[in-house]
Motif scaffolding. Structure first.
Motif, PDB file in Angstrom:
ATOM      1  N   PRO A  52      -0.823  -0.629  -5.911  1.00 33.22           N
ATOM      2  CA  PRO A  52      -1.286  -0.692  -4.516  1.00 33.22           C
ATOM      3  C   PRO A  52      -2.425   0.286  -4.233  1.00 33.22           C
ATOM      4  CG  PRO A  52       1.102  -0.443  -4.654  1.00 33.22           C
ATOM      5  CD  PRO A  52       0.557  -0.170  -6.017  1.00 33.22           C
ATOM      6  N   ARG A  53      -3.122   0.009  -3.139  1.00 36.63           N
ATOM      7  CA  ARG A  53      -4.120   0.938  -2.622  1.00 36.63           C
ATOM      8  C   ARG A  53      -3.382   2.183  -2.131  1.00 36.63           C
ATOM      9  NH1 ARG A  53      -8.164  -1.392   1.694  1.00 36.63           N
ATOM     10  NH2 ARG A  53      -9.121  -2.122  -0.229  1.00 36.63           N
ATOM     11  N   ILE A  54      -3.983   3.339  -2.372  1.00 36.45           N
ATOM     12  CA  ILE A  54      -3.389   4.604  -1.955  1.00 36.45           C
ATOM     13  C   ILE A  54      -4.218   5.195  -0.815  1.00 36.45           C
ATOM     14  CG2 ILE A  54      -2.747   6.940  -2.654  1.00 36.45           C
ATOM     15  CD1 ILE A  54      -2.501   5.875  -5.540  1.00 36.45           C
ATOM     16  N   TYR A  55      -3.574   5.374   0.331  1.00 38.17           N
ATOM     17  CA  TYR A  55      -4.205   6.057   1.453  1.00 38.17           C
ATOM     18  C   TYR A  55      -3.775   7.519   1.365  1.00 38.17           C
ATOM     19  CZ  TYR A  55      -5.101   1.440   3.439  1.00 38.17           C
ATOM     20  OH  TYR A  55      -5.540   0.149   3.643  1.00 38.17           O
ATOM     21  N   SER A  98       3.023  13.205 -13.308  1.00 38.88           N
ATOM     22  CA  SER A  98       2.200  12.189 -12.656  1.00 38.88           C
ATOM     23  C   SER A  98       2.503  10.804 -13.194  1.00 38.88           C
ATOM     24  CB  SER A  98       0.716  12.513 -12.875  1.00 38.88           C
ATOM     25  OG  SER A  98      -0.091  11.483 -12.374  1.00 38.88           O
ATOM     26  N   ASP A  99       2.676   9.852 -12.259  1.00 39.30           N
ATOM     27  CA  ASP A  99       2.951   8.455 -12.596  1.00 39.30           C
ATOM     28  C   ASP A  99       1.716   7.640 -12.249  1.00 39.30           C
ATOM     29  OD1 ASP A  99       3.930   5.919 -12.957  1.00 39.30           O
ATOM     30  OD2 ASP A  99       5.816   6.276 -11.897  1.00 39.30           O
ATOM     31  N   ASN A 100       1.153   6.946 -13.226  1.00 37.61           N
ATOM     32  CA  ASN A 100      -0.039   6.135 -13.000  1.00 37.61           C
ATOM     33  C   ASN A 100       0.284   4.649 -12.871  1.00 37.61           C
ATOM     34  OD1 ASN A 100      -2.279   8.179 -13.219  1.00 37.61           O
ATOM     35  ND2 ASN A 100      -1.296   8.507 -15.193  1.00 37.61           N
ATOM     36  N   ASP A 101       1.576   4.334 -12.749  1.00 36.67           N
ATOM     37  CA  ASP A 101       2.007   2.937 -12.692  1.00 36.67           C
ATOM     38  C   ASP A 101       1.966   2.419 -11.261  1.00 36.67           C
ATOM     39  OD1 ASP A 101       3.013   0.476 -13.421  1.00 36.67           O
ATOM     40  OD2 ASP A 101       5.101   1.140 -13.483  1.00 36.67           O
ATOM     41  N   TYR A 102       0.784   2.495 -10.643  1.00 39.35           N
ATOM     42  CA  TYR A 102       0.644   2.074  -9.254  1.00 39.35           C
ATOM     43  C   TYR A 102      -0.469   1.052  -9.106  1.00 39.35           C
ATOM     44  CZ  TYR A 102       3.816   5.729  -7.760  1.00 39.35           C
ATOM     45  OH  TYR A 102       4.932   6.513  -7.595  1.00 39.35           O
ATOM     46  N   ALA A 116       0.856  -1.180   0.000  1.00 41.90           N
ATOM     47  CA  ALA A 116       0.000   0.000   0.000  1.00 41.90           C
ATOM     48  C   ALA A 116       0.893   1.232   0.000  1.00 41.90           C
ATOM     49  CB  ALA A 116      -0.929   0.014   1.207  1.00 41.90           C
ATOM     50  N   ILE A 117       0.296   2.354  -0.356  1.00 35.57           N
ATOM     51  CA  ILE A 117       0.996   3.639  -0.355  1.00 35.57           C
ATOM     52  C   ILE A 117       0.238   4.590   0.545  1.00 35.57           C
ATOM     53  CG2 ILE A 117       1.584   5.667  -1.748  1.00 35.57           C
ATOM     54  CD1 ILE A 117       1.974   3.779  -4.120  1.00 35.57           C
ATOM     55  N   LEU A 118       0.941   5.272   1.424  1.00 34.07           N
ATOM     56  CA  LEU A 118       0.339   6.348   2.193  1.00 34.07           C
ATOM     57  C   LEU A 118       0.944   7.650   1.713  1.00 34.07           C
ATOM     58  CD1 LEU A 118      -0.790   6.415   5.806  1.00 34.07           C
ATOM     59  CD2 LEU A 118       0.533   8.361   4.946  1.00 34.07           C
ATOM     60  N   ARG A 119       0.132   8.428   1.033  1.00 33.72           N
ATOM     61  CA  ARG A 119       0.602   9.680   0.434  1.00 33.72           C
ATOM     62  C   ARG A 119       0.488  10.828   1.441  1.00 33.72           C
ATOM     63  NH1 ARG A 119      -0.414  14.453  -0.832  1.00 33.72           N
ATOM     64  NH2 ARG A 119      -2.449  14.246   0.185  1.00 33.72           N
ATOM     65  N   TYR A 120       1.467  11.697   1.426  1.00 35.55           N
ATOM     66  CA  TYR A 120       1.404  12.883   2.286  1.00 35.55           C
ATOM     67  C   TYR A 120       2.075  14.059   1.577  1.00 35.55           C
ATOM     68  CZ  TYR A 120       6.319  11.867   3.422  1.00 35.55           C
ATOM     69  OH  TYR A 120       7.677  11.620   3.331  1.00 35.55           O
ATOM     70  N   ASP A 121       1.717  15.247   1.999  1.00 37.09           N
ATOM     71  CA  ASP A 121       2.321  16.443   1.440  1.00 37.09           C
ATOM     72  C   ASP A 121       3.779  16.511   1.901  1.00 37.09           C
ATOM     73  OD1 ASP A 121       3.169  19.286   1.195  1.00 37.09           O
ATOM     74  OD2 ASP A 121       1.090  19.563   0.544  1.00 37.09           O
ATOM     75  N   PRO A 122       4.727  16.754   0.987  1.00 36.80           N
ATOM     76  CA  PRO A 122       6.140  16.815   1.386  1.00 36.80           C
ATOM     77  C   PRO A 122       6.407  17.794   2.523  1.00 36.80           C
ATOM     78  CG  PRO A 122       5.964  16.747  -1.000  1.00 36.80           C
ATOM     79  CD  PRO A 122       4.566  16.898  -0.483  1.00 36.80           C
ATOM     80  N   ALA A 123       5.595  18.844   2.629  1.00 39.08           N
ATOM     81  CA  ALA A 123       5.783  19.831   3.705  1.00 39.08           C
ATOM     82  C   ALA A 123       5.405  19.269   5.069  1.00 39.08           C
ATOM     83  CB  ALA A 123       4.959  21.081   3.412  1.00 39.08           C
ATOM     84  N   ASP A 124       4.712  18.120   5.084  1.00 40.46           N
ATOM     85  CA  ASP A 124       4.242  17.526   6.342  1.00 40.46           C
ATOM     86  C   ASP A 124       5.158  16.402   6.840  1.00 40.46           C
ATOM     87  OD1 ASP A 124       2.067  19.195   6.492  1.00 40.46           O
ATOM     88  OD2 ASP A 124       0.689  17.797   5.509  1.00 40.46           O
ATOM     89  N   GLU A 125       6.426  16.422   6.455  1.00 41.03           N
ATOM     90  CA  GLU A 125       7.347  15.340   6.824  1.00 41.03           C
ATOM     91  C   GLU A 125       7.407  15.126   8.339  1.00 41.03           C
ATOM     92  OE1 GLU A 125       9.825  12.211   6.445  1.00 41.03           O
ATOM     93  OE2 GLU A 125       9.140  13.326   4.675  1.00 41.03           O
ATOM     94  N   HIS A 135       1.930  14.519  -4.519  1.00 41.90           N
ATOM     95  CA  HIS A 135       0.553  14.931  -4.746  1.00 41.90           C
ATOM     96  C   HIS A 135      -0.212  13.834  -5.471  1.00 41.90           C
ATOM     97  CE1 HIS A 135       1.957  19.416  -4.670  1.00 41.90           C
ATOM     98  NE2 HIS A 135       1.995  18.845  -3.482  1.00 41.90           N
ATOM     99  N   ARG A 136      -1.484  13.728  -5.148  1.00 36.92           N
ATOM    100  CA  ARG A 136      -2.337  12.761  -5.828  1.00 36.92           C
ATOM    101  C   ARG A 136      -2.960  13.415  -7.051  1.00 36.92           C
ATOM    102  NH1 ARG A 136      -6.089   8.390  -2.732  1.00 36.92           N
ATOM    103  NH2 ARG A 136      -6.687   7.138  -4.547  1.00 36.92           N
ATOM    104  N   VAL A 137      -2.979  12.659  -8.144  1.00 33.47           N
ATOM    105  CA  VAL A 137      -3.558  13.155  -9.394  1.00 33.47           C
ATOM    106  C   VAL A 137      -4.603  12.141  -9.846  1.00 33.47           C
ATOM    107  CG1 VAL A 137      -3.105  13.893 -11.750  1.00 33.47           C
ATOM    108  CG2 VAL A 137      -1.357  14.241  -9.988  1.00 33.47           C
ATOM    109  N   GLY A 138      -5.878  12.492  -9.703  1.00 37.44           N
ATOM    110  CA  GLY A 138      -6.938  11.542 -10.038  1.00 37.44           C
ATOM    111  C   GLY A 138      -6.992  10.422  -9.018  1.00 37.44           C
ATOM    112  N   GLN A 139      -7.520   9.275  -9.437  1.00 42.68           N
ATOM    113  CA  GLN A 139      -7.703   8.157  -8.516  1.00 42.68           C
ATOM    114  C   GLN A 139      -6.431   7.348  -8.292  1.00 42.68           C
ATOM    115  OE1 GLN A 139     -10.709   9.159  -7.034  1.00 42.68           O
ATOM    116  NE2 GLN A 139     -10.815   6.950  -6.757  1.00 42.68           N
ATOM    117  N   THR A 140      -5.616   7.204  -9.338  1.00 43.92           N
ATOM    118  CA  THR A 140      -4.447   6.321  -9.224  1.00 43.92           C
ATOM    119  C   THR A 140      -3.127   7.016  -9.518  1.00 43.92           C
ATOM    120  OG1 THR A 140      -4.678   5.625 -11.546  1.00 43.92           O
ATOM    121  CG2 THR A 140      -5.824   4.303  -9.882  1.00 43.92           C
ATOM    122  N   GLY A 141      -3.151   8.284  -9.911  1.00 45.70           N
ATOM    123  CA  GLY A 141      -1.919   8.974 -10.266  1.00 45.70           C
ATOM    124  C   GLY A 141      -1.252   9.640  -9.079  1.00 45.70           C
ATOM    125  N   LEU A 142       0.069   9.642  -9.075  1.00 47.12           N
ATOM    126  CA  LEU A 142       0.849  10.293  -8.025  1.00 47.12           C
ATOM    127  C   LEU A 142       2.007  11.055  -8.654  1.00 47.12           C
ATOM    128  CD1 LEU A 142       1.059   7.419  -5.371  1.00 47.12           C
ATOM    129  CD2 LEU A 142      -0.252   9.531  -5.154  1.00 47.12           C
TER     130      LEU A 142
END
Length: 212
Positions: A208-211, A202-206, A39-48, A187-194
């Motif tokens: 895993p589930r994205i949280y 944006s890379d859509n080659d994912y 799985a992937i847990l996405r966060y804003d880079p400023a929130d490290e 950053h998240r782009v659409g449903q599956t892009g990051l």
């Protein structure tokens, strides 16, 4: 309508959802695909710093409930690989990068990419280091596969030299089927892009589930 005094941030909400799926009574369900526990847990880079606090909170909670948690720093793995090349190699790369940057903006970065990419890319790059660490860890806890969590963080240290989608692709089948979560700054782009660090295309080659 009365609003809650303290609303959860997106980051807090993502960790709550991740914890819920990890401790599901039927076993971790961080993925919709059988035998694919990524799985992937996405966060804003400023929130490290906020992310690190959430990681500590989640880890403490899980450990208190009988889990084992392994955290892997991609920054540390990158630095270890650079140190393994030796001081002479490092000094030479620094000198050449400065010379290239002085000649043309961008040339220095391209030079660094050409030197660092072979160290970190491919199935024998940083993915192999992660696989080895996870393998050693799971062998020391053989009866806790369903109660083990691997958190891979400090991915920002690989920017702009490496795409994290490649890391997960090369880890597939090499983690002992334990739950693995990549902490993804971007950053998240659409449903599956990051977008890695919110900078790369944006890379859509994912898979895993994205949280998020």
């Amino acid at each position: 309508m009365t609003l809650p005094l303290f609303q959860q941030s997106d980051l807090e909400t993502a960790f709550v959802a991740l914890r819920r799926d990890l401790i599901d009574p039927d076993g971790p369900r961080i993925s919709t695909m059988r035998n694919y526990r990524f799985a992937i847990l996405r966060y804003d880079p400023a929130d490290e710093l906020k992310l690190r606090a959430e990681v500590r909170r989640l880890s403490t909670d899980l450990i208190a409930n009988g889990w084992v948690v392994l955290t892997i720093s991609l920054q540390r793995l990158l630095l270890d690989r650079i140190r393994d090349r030796g001081e002479h190699w490092v000094e030479r790369v620094i000198v050449q990068e400065r010379l290239a940057s002085a000649r043309e903006v961008g040339r220095g970065l391209n030079y660094l990419k050409s030197k660092l990419a072979p160290l970190i890319e491919g199935p024998e790059g940083i993915a192999a280091d992660c696989s080895r660490i996870i393998g050693d860890f799971t062998r020391s806890h053989p009866d806790q596969t369903d109660r083990t969590l691997v958190l891979i963080g400090r991915a920002g240290a690989l920017y702009p030299f490496f795409r994290s989608s490649a890391l997960l692709r090369h880890l597939d089948g090499r983690t002992g089927n334990v739950p693995v979560v990549l902490l993804y700054p971007g950053h998240r782009v659409g449903q599956t892009g990051l977008s890695f660090m919110g900078e790369l295309t944006s890379d859509n080659d994912y898979r895993p589930r994205i949280y998020s």
